[in-house]
Each structure stands twice: as structure tokens, then as C-alpha cells.
Motif scaffolding. Structure first.
Motif, PDB file in Angstrom:
ATOM      1  N   ALA A  93      45.420  34.610  32.489  1.00 36.43           N
ATOM      2  CA  ALA A  93      44.174  35.087  31.636  1.00 36.43           C
ATOM      3  C   ALA A  93      43.337  35.008  32.677  1.00 36.43           C
ATOM      4  O   ALA A  93      42.514  36.268  32.749  1.00 36.43           O
ATOM      5  N   GLY A  94      42.969  34.138  33.457  1.00 36.02           N
ATOM      6  CA  GLY A  94      41.953  34.534  34.521  1.00 36.02           C
ATOM      7  C   GLY A  94      42.002  35.479  35.332  1.00 36.02           C
ATOM      8  O   GLY A  94      41.373  36.493  35.693  1.00 36.02           O
ATOM      9  N   ALA A  95      43.599  35.427  35.856  1.00 36.99           N
ATOM     10  CA  ALA A  95      43.956  36.677  36.793  1.00 36.99           C
ATOM     11  C   ALA A  95      43.810  37.968  36.170  1.00 36.99           C
ATOM     12  O   ALA A  95      43.182  38.819  36.740  1.00 36.99           O
ATOM     13  N   ALA A  96      44.320  38.017  34.993  1.00 38.47           N
ATOM     14  CA  ALA A  96      44.178  39.511  33.960  1.00 38.47           C
ATOM     15  C   ALA A  96      42.835  39.707  33.858  1.00 38.47           C
ATOM     16  O   ALA A  96      42.495  41.036  34.091  1.00 38.47           O
ATOM     17  N   LEU A  97      41.690  38.751  33.529  1.00 35.74           N
ATOM     18  CA  LEU A  97      40.385  39.159  33.328  1.00 35.74           C
ATOM     19  C   LEU A  97      39.726  39.830  34.613  1.00 35.74           C
ATOM     20  O   LEU A  97      39.006  40.960  34.545  1.00 35.74           O
ATOM     21  N   ALA A  98      39.997  39.156  35.844  1.00 32.05           N
ATOM     22  CA  ALA A  98      39.426  39.829  36.961  1.00 32.05           C
ATOM     23  C   ALA A  98      40.148  40.912  37.395  1.00 32.05           C
ATOM     24  O   ALA A  98      39.181  41.989  37.793  1.00 32.05           O
ATOM     25  N   ALA A  99      41.345  41.261  37.107  1.00 30.47           N
ATOM     26  CA  ALA A  99      42.103  42.602  37.456  1.00 30.47           C
ATOM     27  C   ALA A  99      41.528  43.530  36.330  1.00 30.47           C
ATOM     28  O   ALA A  99      41.134  44.817  36.871  1.00 30.47           O
ATOM     29  N   CYS A 123      42.061  31.156  40.382  1.00 29.67           N
ATOM     30  CA  CYS A 123      41.510  30.162  40.866  1.00 29.67           C
ATOM     31  C   CYS A 123      40.108  29.792  40.079  1.00 29.67           C
ATOM     32  O   CYS A 123      39.845  28.262  40.028  1.00 29.67           O
ATOM     33  N   VAL A 124      39.318  30.734  39.774  1.00 33.46           N
ATOM     34  CA  VAL A 124      38.344  30.089  39.179  1.00 33.46           C
ATOM     35  C   VAL A 124      38.398  29.643  37.718  1.00 33.46           C
ATOM     36  O   VAL A 124      37.954  28.609  37.223  1.00 33.46           O
ATOM     37  N   MET A 125      39.513  30.150  37.188  1.00 36.23           N
ATOM     38  CA  MET A 125      40.061  29.572  35.738  1.00 36.23           C
ATOM     39  C   MET A 125      40.545  28.296  35.971  1.00 36.23           C
ATOM     40  O   MET A 125      40.351  27.236  35.141  1.00 36.23           O
ATOM     41  N   SER A 126      41.572  28.335  37.340  1.00 38.86           N
ATOM     42  CA  SER A 126      41.986  26.795  37.364  1.00 38.86           C
ATOM     43  C   SER A 126      41.111  25.736  37.948  1.00 38.86           C
ATOM     44  O   SER A 126      41.174  24.547  37.176  1.00 38.86           O
ATOM     45  N   ALA A 127      40.050  25.995  38.460  1.00 36.82           N
ATOM     46  CA  ALA A 127      38.927  25.254  38.687  1.00 36.82           C
ATOM     47  C   ALA A 127      38.190  24.790  37.564  1.00 36.82           C
ATOM     48  O   ALA A 127      37.898  23.747  37.446  1.00 36.82           O
ATOM     49  N   ALA A 128      38.165  25.860  36.639  1.00 39.57           N
ATOM     50  CA  ALA A 128      37.205  25.449  35.359  1.00 39.57           C
ATOM     51  C   ALA A 128      37.884  24.374  34.538  1.00 39.57           C
ATOM     52  O   ALA A 128      37.486  23.472  34.030  1.00 39.57           O
ATOM     53  N   ILE A 129      39.458  24.785  34.366  1.00 43.50           N
ATOM     54  CA  ILE A 129      40.153  23.744  33.667  1.00 43.50           C
ATOM     55  C   ILE A 129      40.481  22.402  34.116  1.00 43.50           C
ATOM     56  O   ILE A 129      40.262  21.367  33.459  1.00 43.50           O
ATOM     57  N   SER A 151      41.688  30.255  27.951  1.00 40.20           N
ATOM     58  CA  SER A 151      42.499  31.283  27.960  1.00 40.20           C
ATOM     59  C   SER A 151      41.955  32.227  26.494  1.00 40.20           C
ATOM     60  O   SER A 151      41.666  33.381  26.956  1.00 40.20           O
ATOM     61  N   ALA A 152      41.426  31.645  25.443  1.00 39.90           N
ATOM     62  CA  ALA A 152      41.091  32.255  24.289  1.00 39.90           C
ATOM     63  C   ALA A 152      39.831  33.105  24.801  1.00 39.90           C
ATOM     64  O   ALA A 152      39.394  34.194  24.549  1.00 39.90           O
ATOM     65  N   LEU A 153      38.941  32.098  25.661  1.00 37.70           N
ATOM     66  CA  LEU A 153      37.682  32.892  26.145  1.00 37.70           C
ATOM     67  C   LEU A 153      37.899  34.105  26.914  1.00 37.70           C
ATOM     68  O   LEU A 153      37.138  34.980  26.859  1.00 37.70           O
ATOM     69  N   ALA A 154      38.754  33.992  27.880  1.00 38.01           N
ATOM     70  CA  ALA A 154      39.129  35.126  28.799  1.00 38.01           C
ATOM     71  C   ALA A 154      39.612  36.039  28.130  1.00 38.01           C
ATOM     72  O   ALA A 154      39.403  37.306  28.539  1.00 38.01           O
ATOM     73  N   GLY A 155      40.393  36.107  26.957  1.00 38.05           N
ATOM     74  CA  GLY A 155      40.615  37.254  26.016  1.00 38.05           C
ATOM     75  C   GLY A 155      39.619  37.738  25.611  1.00 38.05           C
ATOM     76  O   GLY A 155      39.822  39.013  25.331  1.00 38.05           O
ATOM     77  N   ALA A 156      38.710  36.810  24.974  1.00 41.11           N
ATOM     78  CA  ALA A 156      37.649  37.421  24.227  1.00 41.11           C
ATOM     79  C   ALA A 156      36.748  38.474  25.410  1.00 41.11           C
ATOM     80  O   ALA A 156      36.319  39.493  25.103  1.00 41.11           O
ATOM     81  N   GLY A 157      36.620  38.046  26.663  1.00 39.81           N
ATOM     82  CA  GLY A 157      35.734  38.603  27.713  1.00 39.81           C
ATOM     83  C   GLY A 157      36.680  39.954  28.014  1.00 39.81           C
ATOM     84  O   GLY A 157      36.004  41.175  28.069  1.00 39.81           O
ATOM     85  N   ALA A 158      38.062  39.761  27.914  1.00 43.35           N
ATOM     86  CA  ALA A 158      38.852  41.346  28.334  1.00 43.35           C
ATOM     87  C   ALA A 158      38.735  42.198  27.153  1.00 43.35           C
ATOM     88  O   ALA A 158      38.629  43.585  27.422  1.00 43.35           O
ATOM     89  N   SER A 159      38.555  41.558  26.081  1.00 42.42           N
ATOM     90  CA  SER A 159      38.339  42.696  24.760  1.00 42.42           C
ATOM     91  C   SER A 159      36.896  43.329  24.759  1.00 42.42           C
ATOM     92  O   SER A 159      36.845  44.380  24.551  1.00 42.42           O
ATOM     93  N   PHE A 160      35.852  42.435  25.422  1.00 44.86           N
ATOM     94  CA  PHE A 160      34.438  43.044  25.330  1.00 44.86           C
ATOM     95  C   PHE A 160      34.529  44.402  26.462  1.00 44.86           C
ATOM     96  O   PHE A 160      34.040  45.175  26.220  1.00 44.86           O
ATOM     97  N   ILE A 161      35.290  43.835  27.464  1.00 42.55           N
ATOM     98  CA  ILE A 161      35.264  45.015  28.664  1.00 42.55           C
ATOM     99  C   ILE A 161      36.112  46.071  28.122  1.00 42.55           C
ATOM    100  O   ILE A 161      35.626  47.279  28.245  1.00 42.55           O
ATOM    101  N   SER A 162      37.033  46.042  27.521  1.00 36.84           N
ATOM    102  CA  SER A 162      37.795  47.190  26.973  1.00 36.84           C
ATOM    103  C   SER A 162      37.026  47.915  25.997  1.00 36.84           C
ATOM    104  O   SER A 162      37.194  49.078  25.936  1.00 36.84           O
ATOM    105  N   THR A 163      36.281  47.356  25.058  1.00 32.91           N
ATOM    106  CA  THR A 163      35.348  47.970  24.130  1.00 32.91           C
ATOM    107  C   THR A 163      34.491  48.882  24.497  1.00 32.91           C
ATOM    108  O   THR A 163      34.268  49.811  24.266  1.00 32.91           O
ATOM    109  N   PHE A 164      33.725  48.354  25.802  1.00 34.70           N
ATOM    110  CA  PHE A 164      32.802  49.455  26.216  1.00 34.70           C
ATOM    111  C   PHE A 164      33.007  49.942  27.644  1.00 34.70           C
ATOM    112  O   PHE A 164      31.951  50.545  28.118  1.00 34.70           O
ATOM    113  N   GLY A 165      34.233  49.905  28.049  1.00 30.63           N
ATOM    114  CA  GLY A 165      34.653  50.716  29.131  1.00 30.63           C
ATOM    115  C   GLY A 165      34.775  51.934  29.032  1.00 30.63           C
ATOM    116  O   GLY A 165      34.899  52.441  28.008  1.00 30.63           O
ATOM    117  N   ASP A 166      34.979  52.660  30.267  1.00 29.07           N
ATOM    118  CA  ASP A 166      35.607  54.042  30.267  1.00 29.07           C
ATOM    119  C   ASP A 166      36.843  54.214  29.526  1.00 29.07           C
ATOM    120  O   ASP A 166      37.913  53.371  30.083  1.00 29.07           O
TER     121      ASP A 166
END
Length: 326
Positions: A93-99, A123-129, A151-166
Motif C-alpha cells: 500500500a505504501g509503494a502503491a501510494l507513492a507510485a 520503506c516509509v511504510m515499513s519504517a512507520a509500521i 494500509s487502510a490509511l494509505a488506501g484513503a490517501g490514494a482515494s483522495f489523490i484519485s478524487t482530485f487528480g487529473d
């Protein structure tokens, strides 16, 4: 043991052969042999389809499947949990959010840079965990619970980016996140192979340590293992492997969960045999899933992540049922 590896290798070779033989254009065995062994001797369009489309796609499927399986094997061993894998722990989830952030906000990014960015996210997600799970050391249960939450938090971030992105960039990112091998090229295969070399070698060198960790922290400490440091290094290696696989093909579900279990049923628990066996099983799974994804609804090509999800969900349910009394 060797006959089992030979059998798995034969299955992988067969799946690979089917992957390059099947498609919208059907080729005979002689045409394929001529195009592969004597370039220039046959029709140019056959060579182009095989060398530029099908071979890199099948090769990338092998590498991605093997990477996900190895990462899943390490995750299950260091967590001592049959349901653990990088996707469930939150590393993917951390890798996908970054990508997703890069694809939507930057819109164009170098193929050589994307693995570094997804690795950074992992790595950021792993360090946080690992950091949030630390209480005079770590335990597998705390890491898993915190991983699920992040992972749920990263999923929420991905949804936010998807909602307001091009919208165009978001659509491209969504196709990629579904797990796809459609953009397979030799450059991707080469980058992924180079990227995986060091972390996979590290995991292999730690095979004996994984045997100890799978027994339990107390036993491992009693035999002289520095459990927390070893677990941290292996989580870092898992993040590198998972991040590279996500960068190459997006999120491909359940391979990291199912392949280690299938491999254990074939070669047993010792990681000296389990790691290569899981890699073979993961490669077979992704190659086979991609064949089905390409041939199920021609001429449309379904995301390979969709096929592994459809096949993996029943396996996940069966695994939960099997361990209902544990």
C-alpha cells in the motif's frame, strides 16, 4: 527434492511456452522456433510480435511472480502468520501510494526512477509500521495490526489523490494499480532483474535465520540470533522486493499469500528449499493468470491482478477455514 524442482521447472517452461504461443495471432511451433533461433529467416511480423511483445511480457510475469512469492514467504516467516504477505502488512500500500502520487501529480516519470520512488514509499511504510510496533522490541502481532491500520490509511490517501487528480492521469493510474503487464518491455525486465538482485540475494543469505525466526523469537534469541535487527533487515529487503514488483506491474494480489503455501506443501518448511520453490510457484501463477487474462475476453485484455484476485479470494477463504481452530 530435485525431482520436485525439475517438475516445477517443467511446468514453468510449459506455461512460458504457452504465453508466447497464444494470442490474437496464432503461430505454429516451427514458426516460433524459427523466429527465436534464426532471426531474419522468417516473416518479420512474427519476430516483432514474439521479441517485442510476448517474450518481454512473459519474462516480466516470471520476475514479478517470483518477487511477490519471495516477499510473501519472508513476510509469513518473520511474522509466523500464515496470512501475512506484503499486501496485508501494508508494505504494498505504501509503494502503491507513492507510485499513484507520482503518476497523477508528475504524470511522466522515468522507468529507472519509478522503482526508487515505490521503494521509498514501501520503506516509509515499513519504517512507520516497525516504529509504531516497537515496545522494548517488536512482536509479529503488533506489526500485523499496525500494518493493517496503516494500509487502510494509505488506501484513503490514494482515494483522495484519485478524487482530485487529473482524470486522464487517474484513469491511467487505476489501470496500472489493477495489476497489468500490458506495457511490458525489455527495459522493464532489465530494470526489475537488476533491482531484485541485491534484496533477493540478502534474503537467500538469511535463509537459516528465517528457519530460526519461523520457530519463535525466544528460540531464535536462545540460539544467538539478534531477532529485532534481523527482522528489521528482512522487512527492508521485503520492501525493496515488493516495491520493485509494484513499480513493474502494479498491485497483483494473493500471489505473495498463496505461492508460499503451495511451495511448503511441495518442499517443506526449510527456507533453503522453500524460497526457490516459492519463486517458481509465484512465477507459474502470474504467467498462467496472464494467459487467462489475455484469452478470456479477446480482443480485450483483462488486468492480470484481476485474475489473481479472482483465483486468490477462494484460496484465502479456504486458508481461513483450514485454520479456524488455530
Amino acid at each position: 527434492m530435485t525431482p520436485r524442482f525439475v517438475a516445477m521447472g517443467a511446468v514453468l517452461v510449459l506455461a512460458f511456452a504457452l504465453a508466447i504461443a497464444l494470442g490474437d495471432q496464432r503461430f505454429t511451433a516451427d514458426q516460433i522456433r524459427l523466429a527465436l533461433t534464426e532471426p531474419g529467416a522468417g516473416p518479420a511480423y512474427i519476430e516483432k510480435i514474439l521479441w517485442d511483445l510476448r517474450l518481454p511480457r512473459a519474462s516480466l510475469a516470471v520476475l514479478v511472480g517470483a518477487a511477490l512469492a519471495v516477499a510473501g514467504t519472508v513476510s509469513q516467516s518473520i511474522m509466523r502468520n500464515a496470512l501475512a504477505e506484503p499486501g496485508i502488512l501494508g508494505i504494498n500500500a505504501g509503494a502503491a501510494l507513492a507510485a499513484l502520487l507520482v503518476i497523477v501529480q508528475w504524470q511522466t516519470v522515468s522507468e529507472t526512477l519509478l522503482p526508487w520512488l515505490t521503494f521509498a514509499g514501501a520503506c516509509v511504510m515499513s519504517a512507520a509500521i516497525y516504529g509504531l510496533a516497537w515496545q522494548q522490541g517488536t512482536t509479529a502481532l503488533r506489526i500485523i495490526l499496525i500494518g493493517v491500520g496503516l494500509s487502510a490509511l494509505a488506501g484513503a490517501g490514494a482515494s483522495f489523490i484519485s478524487t482530485f487528480g487529473d482524470i486522464t492521469s487517474v484513469q491511467r493510474a487505476m489501470v496500472w494499480l489493477a495489476g497489468t503487464l500490458q506495457d511490458s518491455r525489455w527495459a522493464k525486465v532489465e530494470i526489475l532483474a537488476i533491482w531484485l538482485l541485491l534484496p533477493v540475494a540478502l534474503v537467500w543469505l538469511f535463509a537459516r535465520e528465517l528457519n530460526l525466526m519461523a520457530i519463535g523469537d525466544d528460540v531464535a534469541k536462545g540460539l544467538g540470533q539478534r531477532v529485532n535487527m534481523t527482522r528489521g533487515l528482512l522487512i527492508l529487503a521485503t520492501a525493496a522486493i515488493s516495491g520493485a514488483a509494484v513499480a513493474a506491474a502494479g498491485l497483483i494480489a494473493f500471489v505473495g499469500l498463496a505461492a508460499p503455501h503451495i511451495a511448503r506443501s511441495i518442499v517443506g518448511q526449510r527456507h533453503e528449499a522453500l524460497l526457490p520453490a516459492a519463486a517458481l510457484c509465484g512465477a507459474i501463477m502470474v504467467v498462467a493468470a496472464d494467459i487467462v487474462a489475455r484469452r478470456l475476453m479477446p480482443p480485450a485484455q483483462l488486468p492480470v491482478g484481476l485474475m489473481t484476485g479472482l483465483l486468490g479470494a477462494p484460496f484465502f477463504g479456504w486458508l481461513l477455514w483450514k485454520r479456524r481452530n488455530d
